[in-house]
Design an enzyme around this catalytic site. Sequence first.
Site, short mmCIF file in Angstrom:
data_model
loop_
_atom_site.label_atom_id
_atom_site.label_comp_id
_atom_site.label_asym_id
_atom_site.label_seq_id
_atom_site.Cartn_x
_atom_site.Cartn_y
_atom_site.Cartn_z
N TRP A 102 3.49 -6.79 5.27
CA TRP A 102 3.36 -8.25 5.31
C TRP A 102 2.78 -8.64 3.94
O TRP A 102 1.56 -8.61 3.74
CB TRP A 102 2.38 -8.68 6.40
CG TRP A 102 2.87 -8.46 7.79
CD1 TRP A 102 3.46 -9.39 8.60
CD2 TRP A 102 2.80 -7.24 8.56
NE1 TRP A 102 3.75 -8.81 9.82
CE2 TRP A 102 3.37 -7.50 9.82
CE3 TRP A 102 2.33 -5.93 8.30
CZ2 TRP A 102 3.47 -6.53 10.82
CZ3 TRP A 102 2.43 -4.97 9.28
CH2 TRP A 102 3.00 -5.27 10.52
N LYS A 225 6.06 11.92 -16.07
CA LYS A 225 5.57 12.90 -15.09
C LYS A 225 6.73 13.33 -14.21
O LYS A 225 7.68 12.58 -14.00
CB LYS A 225 4.48 12.24 -14.23
CG LYS A 225 3.25 11.82 -15.00
CD LYS A 225 2.56 10.63 -14.36
CE LYS A 225 3.34 9.35 -14.60
NZ LYS A 225 2.95 8.24 -13.73
N GLY A 227 6.31 15.61 -11.00
CA GLY A 227 5.78 16.50 -9.95
C GLY A 227 5.29 17.81 -10.55
O GLY A 227 4.51 17.80 -11.50
N ASP A 258 -0.82 7.90 -10.04
CA ASP A 258 -1.84 6.88 -10.36
C ASP A 258 -3.10 7.54 -10.94
O ASP A 258 -3.70 7.04 -11.89
CB ASP A 258 -2.24 6.10 -9.10
CG ASP A 258 -1.06 5.44 -8.41
OD1 ASP A 258 -0.06 5.14 -9.09
OD2 ASP A 258 -1.14 5.21 -7.18
P1 ADP Z 1 4.09 10.21 -8.74
O1 ADP Z 1 2.96 10.23 -7.75
O2 ADP Z 1 4.03 9.00 -9.62
O3 ADP Z 1 5.43 10.47 -8.15
P2 ADP Z 1 4.33 12.89 -9.81
O4 ADP Z 1 4.74 13.41 -8.47
O5 ADP Z 1 5.32 13.01 -10.89
O6 ADP Z 1 3.78 11.40 -9.76
O7 ADP Z 1 3.02 13.71 -10.20
C1 ADP Z 1 2.08 13.32 -11.17
C2 ADP Z 1 1.33 14.55 -11.62
O8 ADP Z 1 0.69 15.16 -10.47
C3 ADP Z 1 2.20 15.66 -12.21
O9 ADP Z 1 2.46 15.46 -13.57
C4 ADP Z 1 1.33 16.88 -11.96
O10 ADP Z 1 0.31 16.98 -12.92
C5 ADP Z 1 0.72 16.58 -10.60
N1 ADP Z 1 1.57 17.11 -9.52
C6 ADP Z 1 2.30 16.42 -8.62
N2 ADP Z 1 2.95 17.24 -7.76
C7 ADP Z 1 2.60 18.50 -8.14
C8 ADP Z 1 2.90 19.82 -7.65
N3 ADP Z 1 3.73 20.00 -6.61
N4 ADP Z 1 2.36 20.87 -8.28
C9 ADP Z 1 1.52 20.72 -9.34
N5 ADP Z 1 1.18 19.51 -9.84
C10 ADP Z 1 1.71 18.42 -9.26
#
Ligand code: ADP
Length: 302
Positions: A102, A225, A227, A258
């Site tokens: 909302w 970034k 993951g 974030d």
């Molecule tokens: P968002 O939350 O914006 O999707 P990301 O998933 O790209 O961001 O992740 C941001 C940062 O968090 C990555 O650059 C890394 O440092 C850390 N991170 C996220 N997922 C993983 C993971 N599976 N293993 C290790 N680091 C991670």
Amino acid sequence: MSKTFLAVGECMVEMAPTGQGTFAMGFAGDTLNTAWYARKSLPDGWTVGYLTAVGRDQVSEEMLDFLRSSDVDVSAVRKLDDRTVGLYMIQLKDGERSFAYWRSQSAARQLAADAGHLRTYLSNANLIYFSGITLAILPEKDRQVFFEALATARKAGAKTAFDPNLRPRLWESEDVMRKSVTQAAGLCDFVMPSFEDELAHFGDATAEVSADRYLSAGAGMVVVKNGPEEVICATAQEKHAFQPSPVQNIVDTTAAGDSYNAAFLAEYLSSGSIKASVDAGARLAGTVIQHRGALVDCFEPA
Ligand code: ADP
């Protein structure tokens, strides 16, 4: 005199299920998360402020109390007579979470409606942080007001940082989203996207392509970034790839990006070192994802 990190965007009421039809109220939002982690990451010489709009009702006051209790300065918050804050509810079915929102009439949509107010607070900040969600919730004419205020503040010496955080459902069209995000990138010293979003909505083949696209739009530095994959950090002069350390026991990836942005910027603002900033971002995000929830208090007492 203290320096100011000003985050601009929408904080929402979160209703999270606690059992038999009962919910716990909290407060959440991408730019709020970054402000919260920036407060924890920056030294005392910095004030962290939040610019948004709320109502004058009890729930709006409770949101402000929450921000104050997090040591986030609320003097830039607009208070409106005829609106209240946005809300979302998390529901659980067979272990899967779904969200109902909302927010279409939320006060935060008016955060840029008073151009003088916006210009004043942006021009007094040293670092202005916002996201694609900040832009998405604004009426088109206010988006342009925001861009003008950003450009003016930047000319006066403020640094600007932006996470595109692409959420097409919040925008009038994907086309407007791509154009606005590209326009914003051209006004920013730091553009900090997540490759997953850029692949889905710009069709970039690799994180390097995303970095190059935002550099071409005029961004000063791009931090992509991805993951667990390498972070690409690029300026017109240099491009580096940094592998985050593997993280065991991932519990909840909410606010990974974030928190990364907050720690990266806090470190860069003090040391100017890309390597130290990338390490700080990965260290904080790596800790945050090992805990449930967006705001994880994993900081040593000073
Ligand atoms: P968002 O939350 O914006 O999707 P990301 O998933 O790209 O961001 O992740 C941001 C940062 O968090 C990555 O650059 C890394 O440092 C850390 N991170 C996220 N997922 C993983 C993971 N599976 N293993 C290790 N680091 C991670």
